[in-house]
Design an enzyme around this catalytic site. Structure first.
Site, PDB file in Angstrom:
ATOM      1  N   GLY B 258      39.923  46.613  50.246  1.00 32.30           N
ATOM      2  CA  GLY B 258      40.855  46.668  49.127  1.00 32.30           C
ATOM      3  C   GLY B 258      41.778  47.869  49.223  1.00 32.30           C
ATOM      4  O   GLY B 258      41.809  48.574  50.235  1.00 32.30           O
ATOM      5  N   ASN B 261      41.835  54.781  46.941  1.00 31.43           N
ATOM      6  CA  ASN B 261      41.151  55.937  47.503  1.00 31.43           C
ATOM      7  C   ASN B 261      39.810  55.589  48.111  1.00 31.43           C
ATOM      8  O   ASN B 261      39.453  56.064  49.174  1.00 31.43           O
ATOM      9  CB  ASN B 261      40.906  56.978  46.411  1.00 31.43           C
ATOM     10  CG  ASN B 261      42.202  57.519  45.875  1.00 31.43           C
ATOM     11  OD1 ASN B 261      43.170  57.642  46.613  1.00 31.43           O
ATOM     12  ND2 ASN B 261      42.234  57.826  44.586  1.00 31.43           N
ATOM     13  N   VAL B 262      39.036  54.767  47.383  1.00 33.20           N
ATOM     14  CA  VAL B 262      37.714  54.426  47.895  1.00 33.20           C
ATOM     15  C   VAL B 262      37.865  53.662  49.205  1.00 33.20           C
ATOM     16  O   VAL B 262      37.151  53.912  50.184  1.00 33.20           O
ATOM     17  CB  VAL B 262      36.922  53.616  46.856  1.00 33.20           C
ATOM     18  CG1 VAL B 262      35.626  53.112  47.462  1.00 33.20           C
ATOM     19  CG2 VAL B 262      36.625  54.465  45.618  1.00 33.20           C
ATOM     20  N   GLU B 284      44.369  42.199  53.445  1.00 28.48           N
ATOM     21  CA  GLU B 284      45.514  41.890  52.598  1.00 28.48           C
ATOM     22  C   GLU B 284      46.547  43.006  52.787  1.00 28.48           C
ATOM     23  O   GLU B 284      47.656  42.774  53.234  1.00 28.48           O
ATOM     24  CB  GLU B 284      44.985  41.860  51.166  1.00 28.48           C
ATOM     25  CG  GLU B 284      45.871  41.301  50.123  1.00 28.48           C
ATOM     26  CD  GLU B 284      45.140  41.306  48.780  1.00 28.48           C
ATOM     27  OE1 GLU B 284      44.636  40.237  48.407  1.00 28.48           O
ATOM     28  OE2 GLU B 284      45.059  42.346  48.108  1.00 28.48           O
ATOM     29  N   LYS B 398      35.033  59.588  33.768  1.00 29.26           N
ATOM     30  CA  LYS B 398      35.257  60.480  32.616  1.00 29.26           C
ATOM     31  C   LYS B 398      34.087  61.437  32.401  1.00 29.26           C
ATOM     32  O   LYS B 398      33.435  61.434  31.338  1.00 29.26           O
ATOM     33  CB  LYS B 398      35.476  59.657  31.322  1.00 29.26           C
ATOM     34  CG  LYS B 398      36.577  58.608  31.442  1.00 29.26           C
ATOM     35  CD  LYS B 398      37.881  59.072  30.870  1.00 29.26           C
ATOM     36  CE  LYS B 398      38.948  58.002  31.087  1.00 29.26           C
ATOM     37  NZ  LYS B 398      40.300  58.476  31.048  1.00 29.26           N
ATOM     38  N   ASP B 413      34.753  38.543  36.588  1.00 27.96           N
ATOM     39  CA  ASP B 413      35.681  38.079  37.615  1.00 27.96           C
ATOM     40  C   ASP B 413      34.962  37.586  38.871  1.00 27.96           C
ATOM     41  O   ASP B 413      35.456  36.702  39.551  1.00 27.96           O
ATOM     42  CB  ASP B 413      36.665  39.194  37.959  1.00 27.96           C
ATOM     43  CG  ASP B 413      37.540  39.531  36.760  1.00 27.96           C
ATOM     44  OD1 ASP B 413      38.312  38.651  36.365  1.00 27.96           O
ATOM     45  OD2 ASP B 413      37.419  40.624  36.205  1.00 27.96           O
ATOM     46  N   HIS B 417      26.698  34.963  42.062  1.00 27.48           N
ATOM     47  CA  HIS B 417      26.538  34.078  43.217  1.00 27.48           C
ATOM     48  C   HIS B 417      27.326  34.552  44.427  1.00 27.48           C
ATOM     49  O   HIS B 417      27.050  34.147  45.549  1.00 27.48           O
ATOM     50  CB  HIS B 417      26.989  32.656  42.863  1.00 27.48           C
ATOM     51  CG  HIS B 417      26.381  32.133  41.623  1.00 27.48           C
ATOM     52  ND1 HIS B 417      27.000  32.222  40.403  1.00 27.48           N
ATOM     53  CD2 HIS B 417      25.187  31.536  41.392  1.00 27.48           C
ATOM     54  CE1 HIS B 417      26.220  31.696  39.478  1.00 27.48           C
ATOM     55  NE2 HIS B 417      25.124  31.279  40.043  1.00 27.48           N
TER      56      HIS B 417
END
Lengths: 498, 498
Positions: B258, B261-262, B284, B398, B413, B417
């Site tokens: 994705g 930063n991670v 992507e 936070k 989302d 499964h």
């Protein structure tokens, strides 16, 4: 190598405590029917002596009472995947005695090959024929048969004479290569064959063959009622309107239809509708209604993983093999449910919701969010990759005390991103291109039972801002009210607002 | 036919109130940058006269400030799909001024062809080159460019001289046929080419070409911190352990990662790990970290939909095209994210969760279940079809007041499964083959911040029976407590039990 014919009891001796066992079949069709009872006996005997005896179970989907039922009654199931529907097994799962993880059905075979769930020690399969050189002819449910036969150390065969050897040719059997060597799965129309009519196994692994004469369990469907009939009619009307709008090609597209009464009603309505041309199925389970429409010329071809029909219908098919043999193809679920093929063919998918929410999310699995019903089955494989995905549900259950439409589903199996159309006996909610608030009004106006429309409209007006006006204080008020007073209609939002 | 060079203002005259407009690009890369501002001016002028002016917007994914930003600031967006990340647009969406429906990114192009969202009136595209006979060379973000160019009545071209014509050959551009005529998408390794290096459009539809010299917006990534570094290290360690166990082939498999930063930290850790061989990306968005690893020989090839890198990195690529040209391929998102290809290649997918629940469900979209952040993007396309799917998240946000792990995600989302592994800075939760209770213990023990472990263990012991011990009275107590006291650690279950 000569086949070794043995008894079910002798076969069961090859299955040990803690073994992972793969079974052929899909629904009550095609699963072994006598060896499981012998394993159950072994388990009961062991338990009586204070010894443990439980096996891990990989199957295609649900099975019959003579597989899941007997092993559950013997408390002989350590874990179970990917889908089940047996009452006794369900109780074990929900009370925590049996570990159950439900999966998208298309993925189990590859996950087993990838080694994600451990070794397959034994494969127990039902066949219509087996040869000395290891050619296996499955019966009416394929499931994960090719994969478990290749992975298992030992294969136990039930040779069931209720299925004639002449069905050779009604199967399309293969396994894909694993990444990075995988190639395309070259199915371009539902009738394309890409495998062999039999499975080749290593004959040295066949530890024994048990002769049986056992018909599949009967599926019991309730007769059509006005609600299921209206749902079927609404689905047919929607698909006709899509054709008229040019959004579905005039030659139609292949259909996938779930299992059960609503699915039978939908197929009946599509078959009766003169505006829908004769069509093909690319589906999971081929039910009685498909066969009836084939005889009328309304269904041209059906590809599936399971021929799960009543006993009279299977006798009819076997008595008229010349007619049916080039119209039915049974494949492993890795192919019948494959995302690649479903998306390429443009399958119109129709599945049943246990519960829907007003924003278009679907619960297929958990009653009140906690109690497992069956599992997600193939609905995810088909829905996500469909041309257009449809979910059907009666608007209410239990004399109207339960609304199938709630503010938030208590378990999420299909998200708003994949659910395009929801249909109840009241009408059709077309969710395409709508934001969550618009979807909510569409669903309330078109699908919700009139008794619940005011309540759900009020929910949208509780003052929550944002893309999705979900009120976390009272999104489960329907479920909580059902638990408290037994009737979701008693909800008063002010009682649930914090 | 000679190209007609026009100004941005002249181009904007071809866009009318209520038009549906398709834009090229994906992330800030490749979207048009001057015509949108001119359209925004038209909208503001119309609004000042009391006239309506809003357009419907189809894009690849998020875009830059010079597209989503200017049109949102002008309140000129009627509807928007399939993904966004602009602050002003997000505010319009969450206050209901702009209708937004987020979609799986691989499906938008086909849904447009199927006619599900109405007509595409205008396509506005950024190109590196355009010829009189309609050959279009996209820039660094493809998105839905081929489809909108074919469907639109009018095409407006921004010819951006920041991108040299010599990038011809870095794209693989095509559209699949629609069902029932669709064939396989013959990508068998990330570097396979199946289309053309340009898009052929009908030159008669090109109403004008606007010359520009506009770099892409800078993506601003925070520097690595100990938490993201630990997540990256945990991902690398997990993948190495899978290789050692024989569950990932020794040659590795293609990676999808994705944005953010991670993701950069994960790529860095994989690149640094000597036990992981040089690998390919089938992803992507190609980020800075990918280019850095390419230069080190750690990434061999990257296929994506978008080359979304900082300005210094794109200059480096263009200055060394000989090195990069055979290592990068940009495709339409219908291919970069396609389920068929992702599953065939066996892509290892790594995406970021906004929030996860202890049963393995993921919220990627909605803050507190109501406020849209960005959208699901491509995470569903990749996750569901992955070889093994991974979600990453810091355990808390936070200063620890917000736990990323909650009893029930407030928006679903990705379901249990499809989610196989969850990784935080504390460790790796391997969910494969585990039932919901086992998953919960695995996630709490391995991923949850120690401050929240006792609370979440207590949640499992509230007495709920069934497959999934979800307590509908207090499953959102973390969210409710955050709203009330500003700190999820203050939850006392007895305050929330009914």
């Amino acid at each position: 190598m000569a086949l070794r014919f043995i008894t079910a009891e002798e076969a069961a001796e090859f299955v040990h405590h803690n073994d992972n066992v793969g079974f052929s079949g899909f629904t009550p069709a095609g699963n072994p029917k006598v060896v499981p009872a012998a394993i159950a006996k072994r388990a009961i005997a062991a338990h009586e002596k204070g010894n443990p005896f439980k096996i891990g179970m990989f199957t295609g989907a649900s099975t019959g009472a003579r597989l899941d039922g007997v092993l559950a009654q013997a408390d002989a199931v350590k874990f179970r995947t990917p889908y089940q529907s047996n009452k006794d097994l369900r109780n074990l799962i929900n009370n925590g005695s049996t570990s159950y993880f439900d999966l998208h059905l298309s993925t189990l075979a590859q996950d087993l090959r990838y080694g994600f769930y451990g070794k397959v020690d034994v494969a127990i399969i039902e066949v219509a024929d087996v040869t000395e050189d290891g050619k296996i002819l499955p019966t009416t449910g394929v499931g994960i048969l090719p994969t478990i036969c290749r992975l298992a150390d030992r294969i136990i065969v039930e040779l069931n004479d209720k299925h004639p050897k002449e069905i050779m040719g009604m199967h399309d059997l293969c396994e894909p290569l694993d990444p990075p060597a995988r190639r395309e799965l070259p199915v371009y129309t539902p009738s394309d064959r890409i495998g062999k009519p039999y499975v080749q196994v290593d004959p040295a692994k066949i530890v024994g063959v048990v002769r049986t004469s056992e018909p599949n369990d009967e599926s019991d469907f309730a007769p059509l009622d006005p609600v299921t009939q209206a749902i079927g009619d609404n689905v047919a009307a929607f698909l006709v309107s899509e054709m008229k709008a040019g959004r579905i090609p005039k030659d139609f597209l292949p259909l996938q239809s779930g299992v059960g009464n609503v699915a039978n009603a939908v197929l009946g309505a599509l078959g009766d509708n003169p505006d829908i041309p004769a069509f093909n199925m690319y589906t999971e389970v081929i039910q009685d209604a498909v066969i009836a429409l084939m005889k009328k010329g309304r269904i041209k071809f059906a590809s599936g993983c399971s021929l799960s029909v009543s006993r009279s219908v299977i006798q009819d098919i076997y008595a008229n093999l010349d007619f049916f043999k080039d119209k039915i193809l049974l494949r492993p679920q890795e192919y019948s449910n494959n995302p690649e093929i479903v998306r390429r063919l443009g399958v119109i998918t129709i599945n049943t919701a246990l519960e829907a929410d007003i924003f278009g999310n679907i619960n297929s699995t958990h009653v009140s969010g906690t109690r497992m019903m069956n599992g997600i089955g193939g609905s995810g494989d088909f829905t996500r990759n469909s041309y257009v995905s449809i979910f059907t549900t009666p608007s209410v259950m239990k004399d109207g005390k339960i609304s199938s439409f709630v503010p938030m589903v208590a378990h999420h199996d299909h998200s708003e991103h994949s659910v395009k159309v929801i249909i109840s006996e009241w009408g059709v909610a077309d969710l395409r291109g709508k934001n969550p608030r618009e979807r909510a009004h569409e669903i309330i106006d078109k699908c919700v039972h009139p008794d619940y429309r005011p309540l759900l409209r009020q929910y949208l007006e509780l003052g929550v801002k944002g893309q999705t006006p979900q009120n976390l204080d009272c999104c489960f008020a329907f479920h909580q009210e059902l638990a408290k007073s037994g009737d979701m209609r008693n909800v008063r939002w002010e009682d649930y607002m914090k």
